[in-house]
Design a protein around this motif. Structure first.
Motif, mmCIF file in Angstrom:
data_model
loop_
_atom_site.group_PDB
_atom_site.id
_atom_site.type_symbol
_atom_site.label_atom_id
_atom_site.label_comp_id
_atom_site.label_asym_id
_atom_site.label_seq_id
_atom_site.Cartn_x
_atom_site.Cartn_y
_atom_site.Cartn_z
ATOM 1 N N THR A 1 0.848 -1.190 0.000
ATOM 2 C CA THR A 1 0.000 0.000 0.000
ATOM 3 C C THR A 1 0.883 1.240 0.000
ATOM 4 O O THR A 1 1.818 1.350 0.805
ATOM 5 C CB THR A 1 -0.922 0.022 1.223
ATOM 6 N N LEU A 2 0.604 2.159 -0.939
ATOM 7 C CA LEU A 2 1.397 3.379 -1.053
ATOM 8 C C LEU A 2 0.968 4.400 0.003
ATOM 9 O O LEU A 2 -0.045 4.232 0.703
ATOM 10 C CB LEU A 2 1.229 3.965 -2.463
ATOM 11 N N GLU A 3 1.730 5.499 0.136
ATOM 12 C CA GLU A 3 1.438 6.548 1.105
ATOM 13 C C GLU A 3 0.048 7.140 0.900
ATOM 14 O O GLU A 3 -0.622 7.550 1.862
ATOM 15 C CB GLU A 3 2.485 7.666 1.004
ATOM 16 N N ASN A 4 -0.415 7.186 -0.354
ATOM 17 C CA ASN A 4 -1.736 7.762 -0.637
ATOM 18 C C ASN A 4 -2.872 6.762 -0.440
ATOM 19 O O ASN A 4 -4.028 7.044 -0.765
ATOM 20 C CB ASN A 4 -1.777 8.317 -2.059
ATOM 21 N N GLY A 5 -2.534 5.559 0.049
ATOM 22 C CA GLY A 5 -3.538 4.547 0.333
ATOM 23 C C GLY A 5 -3.859 3.622 -0.829
ATOM 24 O O GLY A 5 -4.682 2.707 -0.677
ATOM 25 N N ALA A 6 -3.252 3.846 -1.997
ATOM 26 C CA ALA A 6 -3.536 3.010 -3.172
ATOM 27 C C ALA A 6 -2.851 1.649 -3.034
ATOM 28 O O ALA A 6 -1.677 1.572 -2.654
ATOM 29 C CB ALA A 6 -3.066 3.707 -4.439
ATOM 30 N N LEU A 7 -3.616 0.592 -3.339
ATOM 31 C CA LEU A 7 -3.053 -0.758 -3.321
ATOM 32 C C LEU A 7 -2.294 -1.006 -4.617
ATOM 33 O O LEU A 7 -2.782 -0.700 -5.708
ATOM 34 C CB LEU A 7 -4.172 -1.793 -3.170
ATOM 35 N N GLN A 8 -1.093 -1.573 -4.514
ATOM 36 C CA GLN A 8 -0.286 -1.869 -5.694
ATOM 37 C C GLN A 8 0.313 -3.261 -5.561
ATOM 38 O O GLN A 8 0.393 -3.818 -4.456
ATOM 39 C CB GLN A 8 0.849 -0.840 -5.858
ATOM 40 N N ALA A 9 0.705 -3.813 -6.696
ATOM 41 C CA ALA A 9 1.426 -5.091 -6.714
ATOM 42 C C ALA A 9 2.892 -4.814 -6.981
ATOM 43 O O ALA A 9 3.260 -3.767 -7.540
ATOM 44 C CB ALA A 9 0.858 -6.006 -7.791
ATOM 45 N N LEU A 10 3.731 -5.737 -6.570
ATOM 46 C CA LEU A 10 5.163 -5.637 -6.808
ATOM 47 C C LEU A 10 5.568 -6.743 -7.777
ATOM 48 O O LEU A 10 5.251 -7.922 -7.550
ATOM 49 C CB LEU A 10 5.936 -5.782 -5.494
ATOM 50 N N MET A 11 6.231 -6.384 -8.871
ATOM 51 C CA MET A 11 6.654 -7.372 -9.861
ATOM 52 C C MET A 11 8.152 -7.628 -9.716
ATOM 53 O O MET A 11 8.964 -6.740 -9.982
ATOM 54 C CB MET A 11 6.366 -6.887 -11.288
ATOM 55 N N PRO A 12 8.552 -8.838 -9.301
ATOM 56 C CA PRO A 12 9.975 -9.153 -9.192
ATOM 57 C C PRO A 12 10.654 -9.149 -10.562
ATOM 58 O O PRO A 12 10.050 -9.494 -11.586
ATOM 59 C CB PRO A 12 9.989 -10.562 -8.584
ATOM 60 N N LEU A 13 11.901 -8.774 -10.581
ATOM 61 C CA LEU A 13 12.668 -8.718 -11.823
ATOM 62 C C LEU A 13 12.833 -10.099 -12.445
ATOM 63 O O LEU A 13 13.027 -10.228 -13.650
ATOM 64 C CB LEU A 13 14.041 -8.091 -11.547
ATOM 65 N N SER A 14 12.717 -11.152 -11.645
ATOM 66 C CA SER A 14 12.893 -12.521 -12.150
ATOM 67 C C SER A 14 11.887 -12.877 -13.232
ATOM 68 O O SER A 14 12.118 -13.787 -14.030
ATOM 69 C CB SER A 14 12.775 -13.529 -11.003
ATOM 70 N N LEU A 15 10.744 -12.176 -13.267
ATOM 71 C CA LEU A 15 9.707 -12.509 -14.242
ATOM 72 C C LEU A 15 10.081 -12.126 -15.670
ATOM 73 O O LEU A 15 9.548 -12.691 -16.626
ATOM 74 C CB LEU A 15 8.387 -11.828 -13.862
ATOM 75 N N ASN A 16 10.953 -11.144 -15.839
ATOM 76 C CA ASN A 16 11.295 -10.773 -17.215
ATOM 77 C C ASN A 16 12.765 -10.357 -17.351
ATOM 78 O O ASN A 16 13.108 -9.467 -18.112
ATOM 79 C CB ASN A 16 10.374 -9.670 -17.746
ATOM 80 N N TYR A 17 13.599 -11.060 -16.627
ATOM 81 C CA TYR A 17 15.033 -10.771 -16.714
ATOM 82 C C TYR A 17 15.749 -12.081 -17.002
ATOM 83 O O TYR A 17 15.839 -12.962 -16.156
ATOM 84 C CB TYR A 17 15.531 -10.187 -15.392
ATOM 85 N N ARG A 18 16.193 -12.243 -18.234
ATOM 86 C CA ARG A 18 16.886 -13.469 -18.628
ATOM 87 C C ARG A 18 17.677 -13.169 -19.891
ATOM 88 O O ARG A 18 17.532 -12.109 -20.495
ATOM 89 C CB ARG A 18 15.885 -14.605 -18.885
ATOM 90 N N MET A 19 18.505 -14.110 -20.299
ATOM 91 C CA MET A 19 19.283 -13.916 -21.518
ATOM 92 C C MET A 19 18.346 -13.866 -22.710
ATOM 93 O O MET A 19 17.504 -14.741 -22.888
ATOM 94 C CB MET A 19 20.299 -15.052 -21.697
#
Length: 670
Positions: free
Chosen positions: A380-398
């Protein structure tokens, strides 16, 4: 004992058989123009069966038509009396390879492969003539019925089907090209497995018409997509034209069709494009206690990475900025290693799933949330908005780009950028100079990796050109350890006198292709760190049948002719020539291992141990003792020459002996 037919399938007869299965009453016997009684379709009855769905006469309908379409279909269905003759001298690892190189007219080759590869091919890729007005196309003869075509196919020499220029001045520019493609595409579709896929390169000259005939052949519902490939940039001479207002060509296209919906049920490898720079949105560090931190601060506080940051003077006001990560990983292997080993800890803000609506977390912390069969990280951000976190592992590869590089990747769609880089080096690929439409190995390899879902299927290219598809198959196998096989076809047309191929001393384009595959195979094998790759290929050449004319028209042959050709086989053909025509006729895989053994003084070919046993001795010495010894090996199929039997009694006994000792063996003669 039955005889082998020794010619390609009659696809018209096969279609009639399918109609008979669906509507038995609509197939009857009728006398043809040649006086012979054959099965025929009663179209009046068929119309009654389909009366609610028929479109007849001058009614409007949606379809593609051109002069010669009907004849092209008839030619595709007509059988031919030709064969494939092995050429050991031109092959590589003839006895062990699973790959095939077929030299000859691809229409003939596709017909000859109908029995062996029907419904077995995982992928077909072709790069046909683009019909720009400067191309050569096949000159097919459509002015005959099936019986005439069959008889002629046993008489003409290798030059009977030749390449001819299809110039812009030709009044049949489009019709001739469409006829050439239509007959071949219909035959090609038969070879595809239910989960197979067909791909064809083309430019804007015939892109729309090719798609229309592909819609007809494969069904519009089986169209997957058209890929646009960036093959050049607006630079050099093109810049001058562009500055004058001309829209210059930078792209070519690849139409993709599946055989059926079974293709969609298999997983397909995602296609990735590399991004040169680090995406600075990935600036969040996920601490193990659930709190959020700064990636830049964590890197600076890390002993090894922090020392590198200071070494390369990347600190400003006692802080390390996320904007400087590109500079750091460009010079620091330790920084690269840190990023690669912490892909799950590095994240950016993303939109939350709809199913998480109404949830909240502590500000500055994250929590896991299970939904849609995956785990989300919510904050949850300071303004109260809910957000998701996307790990770099999902689109970081050779990436699989031209120069695989360290960095973030994005999933590629149907716009394939950057292949102009490959085109600058394509002349060097395979160590063979061939400038006429040569495609980059990376392009074909990526199509293979995406489409060939079994990783062990057969891949066919019947416009082989310089052999890029064969090269790409071997390269893909070397990279992922799979066992894909290739079957490529190229006619032995002469290169243009001033072309690179002619200057290099190659007599035909087929010779260019074979040599390119040899060189590419050697290089791939030499660079292979572990395991092994099949870099060989059997060369098979389209030729007239091994059987003499008397075999196909015995009723028209005089007694003197029969005495002169009593064994029905041309005198210049070897036992191995006969073996491959028998394999074609029976639909036996042409790449299976072949072993020669001596049984009771006779030479016998064994294909894949017991798939086929063939004895082509013609000395009249085949007797009961030999047949008994051979029958005890219990082959699935056995074949002999008529002239090989000691007498008629020996031939009759042979069938009975097999019934007693090996009842499952299919026994035939030629």
């Amino acid at each position: 004992m039955d005889k082998l037919k020794m010619h390609s399938p009659d696809l018209t007869a096969a279609n009639i058989a399918r109609i008979r299965d669906l509507f038995p009453g609509c197939v009857t016997e009728a006398r043809g123009e040649d006086g012979e009684v054959k099965l025929a379709v009663d179209f009046d009855l068929l119309r009654q069966e389909l009366s609610a769905s028929l479109v007849e006469g001058p009614q409007e309908r949606y379809h593609l038509d051109w002069p010669g379409k009907r004849e092209a279909l008839l030619t595709a269905n007509a059988p031919i009396a030709k064969t494939l003759r092995p050429s050991r001298d031109e092959s590589v690892d003839f006895d062990t390879t699973k790959n095939l190189f077929i030299e000859g007219d691809n229409l003939d080759a596709l017909k000859l492969l109908q029995e062996t590869y029907l419904g077995k091919v995982k992928m077909i890729y072709i790069d046909p003539p683009y019909n720009t007005g400067n191309d050569f196309i096949y000159e097919d003869n459509f002015a005959e019925n099936a019986d005439e075509y069959l008889r002629r196919s046993n008489q003409v020499d290798a030059e009977g089907n030749r390449m001819v220029a299809n110039t812009a001045a030709n009044g049949r520019l489009h019709s001739d090209w469409l006829s050439m493609m239509y007959s071949r595409l219909r035959l090609a579709r038969n070879l595809l497995a239910d989960d197979g896929v067909f791909l064809a390169s083309i430019d804007d000259s015939e892109a729309s018409t090719l798609k229309q005939i592909l819609d007809e052949v494969f069904g519009e519902q089986n169209f997957i997509d058209t890929i646009t490939v960036e093959m050049s940039t607006t630079s050099g001479p093109k810049t001058v034209n562009a500055q004058q207002g001309t829209i210059v060509k930078n792209a070519e296209f690849i139409h993709i069709y599946r055989k059926s919906e079974e293709f969609d049920k298999k997983p397909h490898r995602p296609l990735l494009d590399g991004i040169d720079s680090f995406d600075t949105h990935y600036s969040i560090w996920l601490h193990e206690d659930g709190s959020l931190g700064s990636l830049a601060d964590v890197m600076l506080s890390n002993e090894a990475v922090g020392a590198e940051i200071r070494r390369f003077d990347l600190i400003e006001r006692n802080r390390f900025s996320i904007k400087s990560i590109d500079k750091l990983i460009a010079v620091s292997d330790k920084a690269k290693s840190f990023i690669e080993s912490n892909l799950e800890r590095i994240a950016r803000i993303d939109r939350p799933p709809i199913s998480a609506s109404g949830r909240s977390t502590r500000v500055g912390h994250y929590e896991t949330f299970e939904a849609d069969r995956r785990t989300y990280l919510l904050t949850t951000l300071e303004n109260g908005a809910l957000q998701a976190l996307m790990p770099l592992s999902l689109n970081y590869r050779m990436s699989d780009d031209y120069k695989p590089r360290f960095g973030r990747t994005v999933i590629r769609g149907d716009l394939w950028k950057g292949f102009h880089q490959d085109m600058g080096n394509v002349a060097k690929e395979g160590e063979i100079a061939f400038s006429n439409g040569k495609k980059p190995v990376r392009l074909i390899k990526q199509l293979i990796l995406w489409a060939n879902n079994s990783e062990n299927g057969t891949i066919v290219d019947f416009f082989a050109g310089s052999g890029t598809t064969a090269h790409a198959v071997m390269q893909a196998n070397a990279e992922d350890g799979a066992n894909r096989r290739f079957v490529v076809v190229q006619i032995g047309e002469k290169p243009e006198p001033k072309s690179d191929a002619a200057k290099a001393g190659f007599a035909t384009i087929a010779d260019v292709s074979k040599e390119r595959i040899r060189r590419a195979g050697k290089k791939i094998a030499a660079n292979l760190a572990n395991g092994s790759v099949d870099t060989g290929f059997r060369v098979l050449k389209v030729e007239t049948s091994n059987m003499a004319d008397v075999f196909y028209s015995p009723d028209a042959t005089t007694q003197d002719d029969l005495l002169a050709a009593i064994d029905n086989i041309k005198p210049d053909r070897t036992p191995e020539d006969l073996l491959f025509q028998v394999m074609l006729d029976w639909g036996v895989d042409l790449a299976l291992p072949i072993e020669k053994k001596t049984i009771a003084g006779k030479e016998v070919f064994f294909v894949d141990t017991d798939a086929l046993a063939a004895c082509f001795d013609a000395d009249g010495g085949i007797d009961d003792a030999f047949i008994m010894a051979l029958a005890k090996t219990k082959p699935l199929r056995a074949v002999f020459r008529d002239a090989g039997f000691k007498n008629d009694a020996a031939k009759i006994n042979a069938e009975q002996i097999f019934k007693q000792l090996s009842p499952g063996t299919d026994v035939k003669t030629l």
